[in-house]
Write an enzyme that holds these catalytic residues in place. Structure first.
Site, PDB file in Angstrom:
ATOM      1  N   CYS A  64      -8.293   1.332  -1.165  1.00 44.02           N
ATOM      2  CA  CYS A  64      -8.190   2.786  -1.355  1.00 44.02           C
ATOM      3  C   CYS A  64      -7.183   3.135  -2.456  1.00 44.02           C
ATOM      4  CB  CYS A  64      -7.786   3.414  -0.024  1.00 44.02           C
ATOM      5  SG  CYS A  64      -7.319   5.142  -0.117  1.00 44.02           S
ATOM      6  N   CYS A  67      -4.464   5.604  -1.413  1.00 41.67           N
ATOM      7  CA  CYS A  67      -3.517   4.927  -0.520  1.00 41.67           C
ATOM      8  C   CYS A  67      -2.472   4.166  -1.322  1.00 41.67           C
ATOM      9  CB  CYS A  67      -4.250   3.948   0.408  1.00 41.67           C
ATOM     10  SG  CYS A  67      -5.414   4.710   1.536  1.00 41.67           S
TER      11      CYS A  67
END
Length: 142
Positions: A64, A67
C-alpha cells in the site's frame, strides 16, 4: 513479546503486563515505547487486553503506497506521545483474520482502543497535524 529498541535496535523481551510501566531497553536505557510496536495475530489481542494505556493501531499492508507514506508520520507521533499512548502497527496482509475481525475495508486505517474496546476509527493517511489533533482529543479525555 519481543520489542525492538528504537535507538540501538536490540530486541528486548517485554512482558505484556508491563506495557504501561514505561519500559526501557536493557542495553541503552531508551524508552521502548517511542517507536511503534509491530504486532501479529497473537500479540495484538494480548496488547489490547493487557494495555492500561490507550492503544492506537495502524492497520496497513506492505504493498500500500499511502501506508508507506504515512509510516514516518505515525513513527514521528510515537516519538512524541509514545509513553502516553501505545502505538501498534498491524500488517493486515500477514494477519488477515485480524483485518476481518475488525472489519478493515481500506488501508491505512487508524483505530484507537481504550480498555480493549474500539473508541474511534479513521481511514486514510493523515497529515501530521490531523493525527496530532486526533491523539490530543483522546489524551485529553483520560
Amino acid at each position: 513479546m519481543l520489542v525492538k529498541c528504537p535507538r540501538c535496535h536490540k530486541f528486548n523481551r517485554l512482558p505484556l503486563d508491563r506495557l504501561s510501566e514505561k519500559p526501557v531497553c536493557g542495553a541503552c536505557k531508551e524508552s521502548l515505547l517511542t517507536s511503534p510496536i509491530d504486532a501479529d495475530q497473537v500479540s495484538f489481542q494480548e496488547i489490547l487486553k493487557a494495555s492500561k494505556l490507550p492503544v492506537i493501531v495502524d492497520f496497513w499492508a506492505p504493498w500500500c503506497g499511502p501506508c508507506k507514506m504515512f509510516a514516518p508520520t505515525f513513527a514521528a507521533s510515537a516519538k512524541i506521545n509514545g509513553e502516553k499512548l501505545l502505538y501498534v502497527k498491524l500488517d493486515t496482509e500477514a494477519n488477515p483474520s485480524i483485518g476481518q475481525k475488525f472489519n478493515i475495508r481500506s488501508i491505512p486505517t487508524l483505530a484507537i482502543f481504550k480498555d480493549g474496546a474500539e473508541v474511534e476509527r479513521i481511514s486514510g493517511a493523515l497529515p501530521p497535524a490531523q493525527l496530532e489533533k486526533l491523539i490530543s482529543t483522546h489524551l485529553s479525555s483520560l
